[in-house]
Design an enzyme around this catalytic site. Structure first.
Site, PDB file in Angstrom:
ATOM      1  N   HIS A 133       0.976  -1.122  -0.024  1.00 14.30           N
ATOM      2  CA  HIS A 133       0.072   0.041  -0.005  1.00 14.30           C
ATOM      3  C   HIS A 133       0.938   1.192   0.222  1.00 14.30           C
ATOM      4  O   HIS A 133       0.638   2.206  -0.793  1.00 14.30           O
ATOM      5  CB  HIS A 133      -0.928   0.001   1.247  1.00 14.30           C
ATOM      6  CG  HIS A 133      -1.621   1.136   1.293  1.00 14.30           C
ATOM      7  ND1 HIS A 133      -3.128   1.092   1.147  1.00 14.30           N
ATOM      8  CD2 HIS A 133      -1.584   2.376   1.838  1.00 14.30           C
ATOM      9  CE1 HIS A 133      -3.851   2.271   1.085  1.00 14.30           C
ATOM     10  NE2 HIS A 133      -2.651   3.018   1.562  1.00 14.30           N
ATOM     11  N   GLU A 134       1.698   1.446   0.984  1.00 10.85           N
ATOM     12  CA  GLU A 134       2.760   2.473   0.918  1.00 10.85           C
ATOM     13  C   GLU A 134       3.408   2.360  -0.329  1.00 10.85           C
ATOM     14  O   GLU A 134       3.752   3.770  -0.771  1.00 10.85           O
ATOM     15  CB  GLU A 134       3.680   2.571   2.329  1.00 10.85           C
ATOM     16  CG  GLU A 134       2.769   2.442   3.702  1.00 10.85           C
ATOM     17  CD  GLU A 134       1.645   3.560   3.679  1.00 10.85           C
ATOM     18  OE1 GLU A 134       2.019   4.740   3.056  1.00 10.85           O
ATOM     19  OE2 GLU A 134       0.495   3.406   4.227  1.00 10.85           O
ATOM     20  N   HIS A 137       1.720   4.291  -2.988  1.00  3.28           N
ATOM     21  CA  HIS A 137       1.788   6.045  -2.753  1.00  3.28           C
ATOM     22  C   HIS A 137       3.066   6.293  -3.237  1.00  3.28           C
ATOM     23  O   HIS A 137       3.095   7.343  -4.101  1.00  3.28           O
ATOM     24  CB  HIS A 137       1.522   6.293  -1.434  1.00  3.28           C
ATOM     25  CG  HIS A 137       0.107   5.921  -0.827  1.00  3.28           C
ATOM     26  ND1 HIS A 137      -1.011   6.669  -1.477  1.00  3.28           N
ATOM     27  CD2 HIS A 137      -0.347   5.638   0.387  1.00  3.28           C
ATOM     28  CE1 HIS A 137      -2.093   6.339  -0.712  1.00  3.28           C
ATOM     29  NE2 HIS A 137      -1.703   5.757   0.452  1.00  3.28           N
ATOM     30  N   ASP A 211      -7.439   7.921   2.497  1.00  4.14           N
ATOM     31  CA  ASP A 211      -6.888   8.321   0.911  1.00  4.14           C
ATOM     32  C   ASP A 211      -8.263   8.717   0.113  1.00  4.14           C
ATOM     33  O   ASP A 211      -8.166   9.722  -0.542  1.00  4.14           O
ATOM     34  CB  ASP A 211      -6.145   7.259   0.229  1.00  4.14           C
ATOM     35  CG  ASP A 211      -4.991   6.841   1.066  1.00  4.14           C
ATOM     36  OD1 ASP A 211      -4.533   7.591   1.895  1.00  4.14           O
ATOM     37  OD2 ASP A 211      -4.613   5.581   0.976  1.00  4.14           O
TER      38      ASP A 211
HETATM   39 ZN    ZN Z   1      -2.968   5.296   1.914  1.00  9.94          ZN
END
Ligand code: ZN
Length: 346
Positions: A133-134, A137, A211
């Site tokens: 997930h990170e 980003h 988000d």
């Molecule tokens: Zn996030």
């Protein structure tokens, strides 16, 4: 306020951050009839404010207020005071006699990204998902134009988040371009898209809630407040404020409301598509960044640069004076988050 006639030369000054809701009687001539708007301090202002608060703490001689000021764009006076206080606490906790630059760096991360919760136990599966997930980003953040440089990516839980990707603007920015805003939206979806690519549509977590909220808020503001929709043009579509909370009325028709929704959806879909393309084109980097996060838990801007260039990842850097903020290395991107908070975290 009246009744001071016998005291010529008395000047009363007051401060508020809600000048919009002051009683009009207070603002009549002869009362609080002048307003001075004080904005957030610029880099030199921050340096001076830091110096004032630093007088009370024993500082290591290498502590440089100007470097800290450079690494804290968007901080208010109160936040800078808090930064000095947190740094002093960090030093005290590790039984240091003097507060060092390292303490300031840690304190800033705590303020911007939330306190580390190292004690929180995450399952291996959750950690891997957070790493993807990170990384999602961070990778999108490195590839969209005009985005802030990545400062740190971590899968150590901080505050309410399981992981944080932290972008830090290079300098004080007072407005954002349309391109920069679109980049922010794409970056916000990077986390969810990465999860989807690995775990499929049914396997994604609820971790993308904030988000999605963040991205939607930017897209809505672009259309309704900042005049950045081609279809609707530079008009304000908002709530007319009522006398009492909740009694406001919309200043636009239901038909316009539909167009707003459509325009917001178009912006979101475009940005989502761009983020998805970037991640699909760089799936190998997504994997290697996930691996690096599983190994180090936190990776810095140099390590992210290695990963993006498909190089061997260097070990985490030792702290040195030039590091505070270290936002000058990726010079291809810049800017600041448009809403809330001095910098961008996802
Ligand atoms: Zn996030």
């Amino acid at each position: 306020m009246d009744g001071f006639e016998g005291n010529d030369g008395v000047i009363i000054i007051a401060a508020t951050n809600r000048a919009d809701v002051l009683d009009r009687a207070l603002l009549r001539p002869g009362r609080f009839d002048r307003q001075v708007y004080v904005g957030l301090p610029d880099i030199r202002g921050r340096e001076q404010i830091l110096k004032v608060h630093m007088r009370k703490v024993p500082l290591d001689e290498r502590v440089s207020p100007s470097i800290i000021a450079r690494g804290t764009p968007g901080f208010s006076g109160a936040e800078l005071a808090n930064l000095v206080n947190e740094a002093a606490l960090m030093a005290a906790r590790s039984n240091k006699r003097l507060v060092t630059m390292e303490d300031f760096e840690q304190a800033r991360d705590k303020i911007m990204m939330g306190a580390e919760r190292k004690s929180m136990v995450m399952s291996e599966k959750e950690k891997i998902m957070t790493a993807y997930h990170e990384a999602g980003h961070a990778i999108v953040g490195c590839l969209v134009p005009e985005h802030d440089p990545v400062h740190k990516v971590t899968i150590i839980p901080r505050g309410r988040a399981l992981g944080v990707t932290h972008f830090l603007p290079e300098d004080d920015k007072y407005s954002q371009s349309r391109l920069h805003l679109l980049g922010n939206i794409s970056v916000a979806y990077g986390g969810r898209i990465a999860e989807e690519m690995i775990y499929g549509a049914d396997g994604v977590s609820t971790g993308a809630m904030s988000d999605i909220e963040y991205a939607t808020r930017i897209a809505r503001s672009m259309v309704t407040r900042w005049g950045l929709s081609d279809k609707l043009g530079p008009l304000l579509f908002g709530e007319e404020q009522g006398v009492y909370p909740g009694t406001g009325t919309k200043n636009y028709s239901p038909a316009t409301s539909k167009i707003i929704d459509d325009e917001v959806k178009i912006i979101i879909d475009d940005c989502y598509g761009i983020a998805k393309k970037h991640l699909e084109d760089n799936r190998d980097i997504l994997e290697s960044m996930k691996d690096a996060l599983m190994e180090y838990e936190t990776i810095d801007s140099d390590q992210v640069a290695d990963l993006m260039a498909r190089r061997q990842v260097r070990p985490p850097r030792e702290w040195n004076d030039d590091d505070f903020g270290d936002t000058t290395k990726n010079t291809d991107v810049s800017g600041e988050s448009p809403i809330g908070g001095p910098a961008n975290t996802h």
